[in-house]
Design a protein around this motif. Structure first.
Motif, PDB file in Angstrom:
ATOM      1  N   PRO A 192       0.805  -1.235   0.000  1.00  0.00           N
ATOM      2  CA  PRO A 192       0.000   0.000   0.000  1.00  0.00           C
ATOM      3  C   PRO A 192       0.833   1.280   0.000  1.00  0.00           C
ATOM      4  O   PRO A 192       0.347   2.325  -0.442  1.00  0.00           O
ATOM      5  N   ASP A 193       2.069   1.213   0.507  1.00  0.00           N
ATOM      6  CA  ASP A 193       2.896   2.414   0.552  1.00  0.00           C
ATOM      7  C   ASP A 193       3.813   2.557  -0.659  1.00  0.00           C
ATOM      8  O   ASP A 193       4.692   3.417  -0.681  1.00  0.00           O
ATOM      9  N   LEU A 194       3.598   1.743  -1.684  1.00  0.00           N
ATOM     10  CA  LEU A 194       4.418   1.831  -2.890  1.00  0.00           C
ATOM     11  C   LEU A 194       4.185   3.169  -3.589  1.00  0.00           C
ATOM     12  O   LEU A 194       3.039   3.553  -3.827  1.00  0.00           O
ATOM     13  N   PRO A 195       5.262   3.913  -3.934  1.00  0.00           N
ATOM     14  CA  PRO A 195       5.070   5.155  -4.705  1.00  0.00           C
ATOM     15  C   PRO A 195       4.369   4.846  -6.029  1.00  0.00           C
ATOM     16  O   PRO A 195       4.746   3.907  -6.740  1.00  0.00           O
ATOM     17  N   LEU A 196       3.368   5.640  -6.357  1.00  0.00           N
ATOM     18  CA  LEU A 196       2.516   5.316  -7.502  1.00  0.00           C
ATOM     19  C   LEU A 196       2.842   6.123  -8.754  1.00  0.00           C
ATOM     20  O   LEU A 196       2.157   5.975  -9.772  1.00  0.00           O
ATOM     21  N   ASP A 197       3.852   6.962  -8.699  1.00  0.00           N
ATOM     22  CA  ASP A 197       4.146   7.825  -9.850  1.00  0.00           C
ATOM     23  C   ASP A 197       4.390   7.020 -11.115  1.00  0.00           C
ATOM     24  O   ASP A 197       3.830   7.316 -12.179  1.00  0.00           O
ATOM     25  N   TRP A 198       5.236   5.988 -11.008  1.00  0.00           N
ATOM     26  CA  TRP A 198       5.597   5.256 -12.221  1.00  0.00           C
ATOM     27  C   TRP A 198       4.445   4.403 -12.744  1.00  0.00           C
ATOM     28  O   TRP A 198       4.273   4.262 -13.959  1.00  0.00           O
ATOM     29  N   VAL A 199       3.616   3.851 -11.846  1.00  0.00           N
ATOM     30  CA  VAL A 199       2.483   3.047 -12.336  1.00  0.00           C
ATOM     31  C   VAL A 199       1.426   3.946 -12.974  1.00  0.00           C
ATOM     32  O   VAL A 199       0.744   3.541 -13.926  1.00  0.00           O
ATOM     33  N   ARG A 200       1.301   5.159 -12.462  1.00  0.00           N
ATOM     34  CA  ARG A 200       0.371   6.106 -13.096  1.00  0.00           C
ATOM     35  C   ARG A 200       0.839   6.438 -14.514  1.00  0.00           C
ATOM     36  O   ARG A 200       0.023   6.622 -15.424  1.00  0.00           O
ATOM     37  N   GLU A 201       2.156   6.535 -14.698  1.00  0.00           N
ATOM     38  CA  GLU A 201       2.691   6.803 -16.035  1.00  0.00           C
ATOM     39  C   GLU A 201       2.408   5.641 -16.977  1.00  0.00           C
ATOM     40  O   GLU A 201       2.117   5.843 -18.160  1.00  0.00           O
ATOM     41  N   LEU A 202       2.516   4.413 -16.476  1.00  0.00           N
ATOM     42  CA  LEU A 202       2.173   3.246 -17.298  1.00  0.00           C
ATOM     43  C   LEU A 202       0.727   3.348 -17.772  1.00  0.00           C
ATOM     44  O   LEU A 202       0.418   3.096 -18.948  1.00  0.00           O
ATOM     45  N   ALA A 203      -0.154   3.691 -16.846  1.00  0.00           N
ATOM     46  CA  ALA A 203      -1.571   3.804 -17.189  1.00  0.00           C
ATOM     47  C   ALA A 203      -1.804   4.926 -18.192  1.00  0.00           C
ATOM     48  O   ALA A 203      -2.569   4.769 -19.158  1.00  0.00           O
ATOM     49  N   ALA A 204      -1.133   6.061 -17.987  1.00  0.00           N
ATOM     50  CA  ALA A 204      -1.321   7.207 -18.885  1.00  0.00           C
ATOM     51  C   ALA A 204      -0.844   6.882 -20.299  1.00  0.00           C
ATOM     52  O   ALA A 204      -1.516   7.214 -21.286  1.00  0.00           O
ATOM     53  N   CYS A 205       0.317   6.236 -20.401  1.00  0.00           N
ATOM     54  CA  CYS A 205       0.842   5.876 -21.729  1.00  0.00           C
ATOM     55  C   CYS A 205      -0.068   4.867 -22.415  1.00  0.00           C
ATOM     56  O   CYS A 205      -0.328   4.961 -23.619  1.00  0.00           O
ATOM     57  N   THR A 206      -0.564   3.905 -21.645  1.00  0.00           N
ATOM     58  CA  THR A 206      -1.467   2.900 -22.212  1.00  0.00           C
ATOM     59  C   THR A 206      -2.772   3.548 -22.656  1.00  0.00           C
ATOM     60  O   THR A 206      -3.334   3.192 -23.708  1.00  0.00           O
ATOM     61  N   ALA A 207      -3.258   4.501 -21.879  1.00  0.00           N
ATOM     62  CA  ALA A 207      -4.514   5.179 -22.231  1.00  0.00           C
ATOM     63  C   ALA A 207      -4.380   5.916 -23.549  1.00  0.00           C
ATOM     64  O   ALA A 207      -5.285   5.889 -24.404  1.00  0.00           O
ATOM     65  N   VAL A 208      -3.248   6.604 -23.768  1.00  0.00           N
ATOM     66  CA  VAL A 208      -3.037   7.327 -25.022  1.00  0.00           C
ATOM     67  C   VAL A 208      -3.031   6.356 -26.200  1.00  0.00           C
ATOM     68  O   VAL A 208      -3.652   6.607 -27.245  1.00  0.00           O
ATOM     69  N   ALA A 209      -2.332   5.228 -26.028  1.00  0.00           N
ATOM     70  CA  ALA A 209      -2.254   4.236 -27.112  1.00  0.00           C
ATOM     71  C   ALA A 209      -3.622   3.626 -27.410  1.00  0.00           C
ATOM     72  O   ALA A 209      -3.987   3.428 -28.581  1.00  0.00           O
ATOM     73  N   LEU A 210      -4.381   3.323 -26.351  1.00  0.00           N
ATOM     74  CA  LEU A 210      -5.711   2.750 -26.548  1.00  0.00           C
ATOM     75  C   LEU A 210      -6.654   3.732 -27.249  1.00  0.00           C
ATOM     76  O   LEU A 210      -7.418   3.353 -28.144  1.00  0.00           O
ATOM     77  N   ALA A 211      -6.611   4.985 -26.797  1.00  0.00           N
ATOM     78  CA  ALA A 211      -7.487   6.001 -27.396  1.00  0.00           C
ATOM     79  C   ALA A 211      -7.184   6.164 -28.886  1.00  0.00           C
ATOM     80  O   ALA A 211      -8.120   6.302 -29.703  1.00  0.00           O
ATOM     81  N   ARG A 212      -5.915   6.132 -29.220  1.00  0.00           N
ATOM     82  CA  ARG A 212      -5.525   6.297 -30.637  1.00  0.00           C
ATOM     83  C   ARG A 212      -5.974   5.113 -31.469  1.00  0.00           C
ATOM     84  O   ARG A 212      -6.531   5.300 -32.568  1.00  0.00           O
ATOM     85  N   ALA A 213      -5.752   3.909 -30.969  1.00  0.00           N
ATOM     86  CA  ALA A 213      -6.044   2.716 -31.774  1.00  0.00           C
ATOM     87  C   ALA A 213      -7.507   2.302 -31.707  1.00  0.00           C
ATOM     88  O   ALA A 213      -8.042   1.717 -32.663  1.00  0.00           O
ATOM     89  N   GLY A 214      -8.187   2.618 -30.598  1.00  0.00           N
ATOM     90  CA  GLY A 214      -9.568   2.150 -30.440  1.00  0.00           C
ATOM     91  C   GLY A 214     -10.623   3.181 -30.765  1.00  0.00           C
ATOM     92  O   GLY A 214     -11.815   2.843 -30.783  1.00  0.00           O
ATOM     93  N   GLY A 215     -10.215   4.415 -30.980  1.00  0.00           N
ATOM     94  CA  GLY A 215     -11.183   5.430 -31.376  1.00  0.00           C
ATOM     95  C   GLY A 215     -11.789   6.199 -30.222  1.00  0.00           C
ATOM     96  O   GLY A 215     -12.701   7.009 -30.430  1.00  0.00           O
ATOM     97  N   TRP A 216     -11.280   5.998 -28.989  1.00  0.00           N
ATOM     98  CA  TRP A 216     -11.776   6.806 -27.873  1.00  0.00           C
ATOM     99  C   TRP A 216     -11.288   8.236 -28.038  1.00  0.00           C
ATOM    100  O   TRP A 216     -10.145   8.477 -28.420  1.00  0.00           O
ATOM    101  N   GLN A 217     -12.120   9.184 -27.739  1.00  0.00           N
ATOM    102  CA  GLN A 217     -11.758  10.584 -27.882  1.00  0.00           C
ATOM    103  C   GLN A 217     -11.574  11.220 -26.494  1.00  0.00           C
ATOM    104  O   GLN A 217     -12.187  10.816 -25.552  1.00  0.00           O
TER     105      GLN A 217
END
Length: 217
Positions: A192-217
């Protein structure tokens, strides 16, 4: 020079009284001066040891950060090389497993993509799946050594053999459209005390890729 400055100087240079006792016409108590010198020396040794420990920790943290950055870059390169939605999903899953060494890593798409022609293969989690509602409700990364039984069903073999868990919602325009899920046999890997900065970046990068390829705006 006032008394405070003289005292400060003697504290910084306790050997002064011994070295200049004859010139000053004093006969210091040898044992007391030596004890004072020894105490100062020990204090300096302790200070040096503390600084050495702090430096070692800084070097260890720097090495850990360098490794994490390398893994992050590998993950992002996979996403950049993907063109279709299916390729993005595969890239994210491979990144978890190969770049971060999480053999249990998996990716679940929770909603159908706006781009209807985008194939998603087995990555689409049916809405009637036991874990779907719990995953869709995630708004923040979840790192813990215990998670709800429903969430365990999102992991291979229902999380059997895993002692700590990472569930990372991937959000586009405030909607959780996918989840990166992983676990580890080491119960200290995700806490629970793991710093979340890097995992948030993983999610953000994945979200950009998904939005581009899947058509989410």
């Amino acid at each position: 020079m006032n008394e405070k400055k003289i005292l400060a100087y003697l504290q910084e240079h306790p050997e002064f009284l011994l070295n200049h006792a004859a010139e000053l016409g004093v006969q210091p108590a040898q044992g007391r001066v030596q004890s004072f010198v020894q105490a100062q020396w020990l204090a300096q040794q302790q200070k040096a040891a503390k600084m050495a420990g702090q430096l070692a920790q800084i070097m260890q943290d720097a090495d850990s950060n360098h490794q994490t950055l390398g893994r992050m870059l590998g993950f992002v390169r996979r996403l950049l090389a993907a063109n279709t939605l299916l390729q993005v999903l595969r890239a994210a899953e491979s990144g978890l497993r190969e770049d971060f060494g999480l053999e249990s890593g998996c990716v679940w798409l929770l909603t159908a993509p706006p781009k209807k022609t985008a194939p998603v293969g087995a990555y689409r989690l049916p809405e009637n799946h036991a874990a779907h509602a719990a995953l869709a409700a995630l708004a923040e990364p979840l790192c813990d050594h215990r998670i709800a039984p429903a969430l365990l069903k999102a992991l291979p073999h229902n999380g059997k053999g895993l002692e700590s868990f990472l569930l990372l919602p991937v959000c586009v325009n405030g909607q959780t459209v996918a989840v990166l899920a992983a676990g580890d046999a080491d119960e200290t890997r995700f806490t629970p005390d793991l710093p979340l900065d890097w995992v948030r970046e993983l999610a953000a990068c994945t979200a950009v890729a998904l939005a581009r390829a899947g058509g989410w705006q």
